[in-house]
Design a protein around this motif. Sequence first.
Motif, PDB file in Angstrom:
ATOM      1  N   LEU A  22     -17.161   8.631   4.616  1.00 35.76           N
ATOM      2  CA  LEU A  22     -16.170   8.108   3.758  1.00 35.76           C
ATOM      3  C   LEU A  22     -15.075   9.060   3.911  1.00 35.76           C
ATOM      4  O   LEU A  22     -13.684   8.426   3.671  1.00 35.76           O
ATOM      5  CB  LEU A  22     -16.783   8.194   2.147  1.00 35.76           C
ATOM      6  CG  LEU A  22     -17.731   7.046   1.996  1.00 35.76           C
ATOM      7  CD1 LEU A  22     -18.397   7.150   0.373  1.00 35.76           C
ATOM      8  CD2 LEU A  22     -16.941   5.694   2.020  1.00 35.76           C
ATOM      9  N   SER A  23     -15.214  10.344   4.023  1.00 32.72           N
ATOM     10  CA  SER A  23     -14.024  11.217   4.451  1.00 32.72           C
ATOM     11  C   SER A  23     -13.122  10.976   5.743  1.00 32.72           C
ATOM     12  O   SER A  23     -11.996  10.924   5.795  1.00 32.72           O
ATOM     13  CB  SER A  23     -14.606  12.578   4.688  1.00 32.72           C
ATOM     14  OG  SER A  23     -15.161  13.244   3.584  1.00 32.72           O
ATOM     15  N   ALA A  24     -14.094  10.403   6.609  1.00 35.24           N
ATOM     16  CA  ALA A  24     -13.319   9.824   7.926  1.00 35.24           C
ATOM     17  C   ALA A  24     -12.488   8.732   7.586  1.00 35.24           C
ATOM     18  O   ALA A  24     -11.345   8.380   7.962  1.00 35.24           O
ATOM     19  CB  ALA A  24     -14.504   9.683   9.095  1.00 35.24           C
ATOM     20  N   ALA A  25     -13.113   7.553   6.837  1.00 42.09           N
ATOM     21  CA  ALA A  25     -12.569   6.447   6.490  1.00 42.09           C
ATOM     22  C   ALA A  25     -11.403   6.675   5.663  1.00 42.09           C
ATOM     23  O   ALA A  25     -10.421   6.180   5.864  1.00 42.09           O
ATOM     24  CB  ALA A  25     -13.598   5.594   5.647  1.00 42.09           C
ATOM     25  N   SER A  26     -11.201   7.693   4.972  1.00 44.59           N
ATOM     26  CA  SER A  26     -10.012   7.807   3.960  1.00 44.59           C
ATOM     27  C   SER A  26      -8.881   8.276   4.963  1.00 44.59           C
ATOM     28  O   SER A  26      -7.960   7.788   4.565  1.00 44.59           O
ATOM     29  CB  SER A  26     -10.422   9.021   3.206  1.00 44.59           C
ATOM     30  OG  SER A  26     -10.557  10.441   3.592  1.00 44.59           O
ATOM     31  N   LEU A  27      -9.217   8.714   6.064  1.00 40.98           N
ATOM     32  CA  LEU A  27      -8.014   9.142   6.821  1.00 40.98           C
ATOM     33  C   LEU A  27      -7.502   7.969   7.647  1.00 40.98           C
ATOM     34  O   LEU A  27      -6.536   7.590   7.932  1.00 40.98           O
ATOM     35  CB  LEU A  27      -8.552  10.375   7.853  1.00 40.98           C
ATOM     36  CG  LEU A  27      -8.658  11.726   7.222  1.00 40.98           C
ATOM     37  CD1 LEU A  27      -9.152  12.664   8.394  1.00 40.98           C
ATOM     38  CD2 LEU A  27      -7.258  12.202   6.678  1.00 40.98           C
ATOM     39  N   VAL A  28      -8.656   7.038   8.069  1.00 43.36           N
ATOM     40  CA  VAL A  28      -8.283   5.865   8.906  1.00 43.36           C
ATOM     41  C   VAL A  28      -7.410   4.927   7.854  1.00 43.36           C
ATOM     42  O   VAL A  28      -6.592   4.281   8.497  1.00 43.36           O
ATOM     43  CB  VAL A  28      -9.627   5.217   9.225  1.00 43.36           C
ATOM     44  CG1 VAL A  28      -9.275   3.944   9.941  1.00 43.36           C
ATOM     45  CG2 VAL A  28     -10.379   6.006  10.174  1.00 43.36           C
ATOM     46  N   PHE A  29      -7.761   4.719   6.764  1.00 40.90           N
ATOM     47  CA  PHE A  29      -7.129   3.923   5.877  1.00 40.90           C
ATOM     48  C   PHE A  29      -5.921   4.466   5.180  1.00 40.90           C
ATOM     49  O   PHE A  29      -5.358   3.984   4.037  1.00 40.90           O
ATOM     50  CB  PHE A  29      -7.924   3.186   4.730  1.00 40.90           C
ATOM     51  CG  PHE A  29      -9.091   2.510   5.417  1.00 40.90           C
ATOM     52  CD1 PHE A  29      -8.528   1.004   5.886  1.00 40.90           C
ATOM     53  CD2 PHE A  29     -10.423   2.786   5.725  1.00 40.90           C
ATOM     54  CE1 PHE A  29      -9.679   0.180   6.550  1.00 40.90           C
ATOM     55  CE2 PHE A  29     -11.382   1.899   6.581  1.00 40.90           C
ATOM     56  CZ  PHE A  29     -10.806   0.424   6.814  1.00 40.90           C
ATOM     57  N   LYS A  30      -5.620   5.922   5.364  1.00 35.75           N
ATOM     58  CA  LYS A  30      -4.613   6.521   4.641  1.00 35.75           C
ATOM     59  C   LYS A  30      -3.269   5.768   4.609  1.00 35.75           C
ATOM     60  O   LYS A  30      -2.576   5.516   3.327  1.00 35.75           O
ATOM     61  CB  LYS A  30      -4.480   7.696   5.039  1.00 35.75           C
ATOM     62  CG  LYS A  30      -3.420   8.672   4.106  1.00 35.75           C
ATOM     63  CD  LYS A  30      -3.488  10.282   4.484  1.00 35.75           C
ATOM     64  CE  LYS A  30      -2.595  10.978   3.807  1.00 35.75           C
ATOM     65  NZ  LYS A  30      -2.842  11.117   2.372  1.00 35.75           N
ATOM     66  N   THR A  31      -2.965   5.400   5.651  1.00 28.45           N
ATOM     67  CA  THR A  31      -1.454   4.524   5.765  1.00 28.45           C
ATOM     68  C   THR A  31      -1.656   2.921   5.300  1.00 28.45           C
ATOM     69  O   THR A  31      -0.885   2.758   4.563  1.00 28.45           O
ATOM     70  CB  THR A  31      -0.958   4.759   7.182  1.00 28.45           C
ATOM     71  OG1 THR A  31      -0.654   6.072   7.300  1.00 28.45           O
ATOM     72  CG2 THR A  31       0.382   3.995   7.080  1.00 28.45           C
ATOM     73  N   SER A  32      -2.763   2.361   6.107  1.00 28.40           N
ATOM     74  CA  SER A  32      -2.824   0.859   5.787  1.00 28.40           C
ATOM     75  C   SER A  32      -3.171   0.515   4.628  1.00 28.40           C
ATOM     76  O   SER A  32      -2.887  -0.667   3.863  1.00 28.40           O
ATOM     77  CB  SER A  32      -3.793   0.437   7.076  1.00 28.40           C
ATOM     78  OG  SER A  32      -4.992   0.827   6.877  1.00 28.40           O
ATOM     79  N   ASP A  33      -3.959   1.351   4.099  1.00 28.51           N
ATOM     80  CA  ASP A  33      -4.580   0.817   2.663  1.00 28.51           C
ATOM     81  C   ASP A  33      -4.775   2.258   1.665  1.00 28.51           C
ATOM     82  O   ASP A  33      -5.779   2.626   1.671  1.00 28.51           O
ATOM     83  CB  ASP A  33      -6.046   0.273   2.763  1.00 28.51           C
ATOM     84  CG  ASP A  33      -6.217  -0.551   1.259  1.00 28.51           C
ATOM     85  OD1 ASP A  33      -5.859  -0.054   0.270  1.00 28.51           O
ATOM     86  OD2 ASP A  33      -7.203  -1.247   1.536  1.00 28.51           O
ATOM     87  N   PRO A  34      -4.054   2.804   1.286  1.00 31.14           N
ATOM     88  CA  PRO A  34      -3.843   4.064   0.460  1.00 31.14           C
ATOM     89  C   PRO A  34      -4.727   3.888  -0.774  1.00 31.14           C
ATOM     90  O   PRO A  34      -5.512   5.065  -0.881  1.00 31.14           O
ATOM     91  CB  PRO A  34      -2.420   4.122   0.090  1.00 31.14           C
ATOM     92  CG  PRO A  34      -1.561   3.525   0.923  1.00 31.14           C
ATOM     93  CD  PRO A  34      -2.305   2.251   1.234  1.00 31.14           C
ATOM     94  N   THR A  35      -4.678   2.744  -1.370  1.00 34.44           N
ATOM     95  CA  THR A  35      -5.800   2.640  -2.653  1.00 34.44           C
ATOM     96  C   THR A  35      -7.331   2.919  -2.070  1.00 34.44           C
ATOM     97  O   THR A  35      -7.988   3.449  -2.629  1.00 34.44           O
ATOM     98  CB  THR A  35      -5.404   1.257  -3.475  1.00 34.44           C
ATOM     99  OG1 THR A  35      -4.172   1.435  -3.736  1.00 34.44           O
ATOM    100  CG2 THR A  35      -6.345   1.344  -4.332  1.00 34.44           C
TER     101      THR A  35
END
Length: 571
Positions: free
Chosen positions: A185-198
Amino acid sequence: MKPIVLLILIINLLLVINLVKSDESCYLLKQSLLFYKAQRAGRLPDNDIPWRGNSVLNDKSAGSSVDSNGDGDLSKGYFDAGDGVKFNFPMAYSMTMLGWSYLEYSGNIEKCGLASLYKEVLKWGTDFLIASHTSDNVFVVQVGNGDVDHSVWQPPEDINYVRQIYTIDPSNPGTDIAMEAASALSAASLVFKTSDPTYSAKCLQHAQKLYSFAITSQMKATNNQTYMNNAALYYTYDNTRYANEFSWDNKGVGAMLLLYQLTGELKYKDNLEAAFNVWQPGSTSNVITYTKGGLAWLREWGPCRYSLVMGFLQSVYSIKNGGDSKYNTFYKSQLSYVVGNNTNKQSFITGYGSKAPKNPHHRAAHHSTTKDINNPVNNTYQLPGALVGGPGKNDEWSDDRSNYVTNEVALDYNVGLVGSLSAFATGSEATSSSTGSTTPSTTSTQSTTGSTTTSQPTTGSTTASQSTTSSTTGTQSTTSKTTASTTGSQSTTTSTTSQSTTSSSQSTTTSKTTASTTGSQSTTTSQSTTTSKLGESESDDHLGDSVSSFIGRADSVLLILLSLISLIFNL
C-alpha cells in the motif's frame, strides 16, 4: 567462468535484442499484466479475459454486510496460482513488486501505452488489501482452505462451498504479513499520488495503520521514531539468508537495494553487490547452478521466478544507480532464456513463441467440467503471459499439467517477468492498455472432443474501483511460528502443523502457525498433515497457513523502507 557458459550468455544477449524487439517487449509486458486479470476473483467488471467468469461471490469477513449486488466484502482479489485460494502474503508481495517496478520504470511503461492497464492491475490487488484490513488491528490473511481447495480440480467459477477466513489481530499477530501489506500500500500510494490523490492518501493511511499494528504487536519498540532508523536498526546482513534469493518469503536483497538508494552508504552497496555476485556466472558460492542453456538456477520449484526477480533488482541497480554493466547483462540474459533463447528453444511464457507452454497447471485455463486434471487432454483456454515454473538443472522440461513444481503459474512468479520487461521495453510501438484487441501468438489447444479452441486475450477497458480480496499464508523452505485464534460459529482449533511433500522436488516444508479463522459456517484453523501427490492434490509452495513473526525479519525491513519513501514523498 566456463567458456561454454560465457559463450551461451553472449549468444543469449544478442538473441534477446533481436527476438524481443521494442514492439514485442511492449506486447509481452501487456500479456504479463493480463495474466493478473486471468487471476481475478469476484464479480468481474469487464470481459478482458472472456473465458473467466464471476466466482466466490460469497467470500466475506465476519459480521460484514454484502454490497448492492449481494457480494461479500472479500469476494474480489486475486487467486494465488492455479488454484482458488487467496493467499495475502504472496499476493501483497506481488503488489509491492508491481508498485516498485512501476516507480522505477514508469517512463517505459507509459511509452508502451500500458500505464492505465498497469495501474488497473495494481489497484485490483491493493483494493483487496484495503478490504482485508477490516479494522485498525485486524487483517485478513487468507480466504479458503488450501487443503480443501487443492483436493478438487475445478475452475473457480464452480466453487460453491463455504470458505474459511483467516485473520490476524493483536492477540494473534503476524508481523510479516501486516508489514508486507503495508509495503504494498505504501508503494501504491506513490504510484497513484498524481493520477488519483484521494486513493493515494487512502493507501497511505492503511499502510501507516498496518505498520503500527505490526510493529507494536510483534516488534521490539525503540526510542527512535523514524522509519529510516527503524530500517537501519532491523537491517542485518547474512549471506545465506539474504543473498541466495529474493522472493515473497525473503526480502533481504530488496532491503539492501532500497537502503542503498536512500542513503548511498557503501556498506549497503558492498552487501548488495556480494548478493548479486552470487548469481553471476563463475561464482564460487555454489548456490546458483547455470544450466547449459544459460538459466541461473536456484532450486527445482519454480526456478524461473527467482532468476527473473533477481534480474529485476540487478537492472534497477545497474540502470538507475550506476552499477556495473555485468548486472545489466544478467537481467537481459535471464529474460532472454525464458522467452525461448535457450538450447531447447523452449519459451516459458504462455502464449509467446513457437514452443510456448500450452498446459500450465491452472484450473481456470484447463476448465475441466468433470473435476479431472486429465480431462480434457489439453487446456481449454490459453492463459496470457504467464511465467511457468521452469526447467530442471539440465534444461529439461515437459508441458505436463500435473507437474505443479515445473508448470504452475503464480502471482509472485510473474512479478519478475513484469519488472524485467518494464526495464527492457522501449515503447517504440504504442500498445493500447484499455481498449482494442491484441495480436497474441496463436496457440490452439485441442480438447478430447477434437474441437479446437483458440483464446485471444484482450485488453481491459476501465479501472475497477471495487474492493478486492486476496489472502495469505504459506511457507517456502522456512519454518515459522505465529500465534492465532479461531472465531466462528462452530469448531475452533489452535496450533496447526502443515507438512507438504512433493514427489517431484522431494522437498519438505513444515510450517507451524495458528491462524485466526472466521467463517459464516464452518470455521477451523487448518490443523492437518498433508502429503500431496502429483496429479492429485497439488501443494504449491504457498500452502501452509504460515504467517511468520520473526523480529527484525527482512520482510519488515522492506516495508519500513517503502513506508519511509511514501512518508517522505507524501509530506
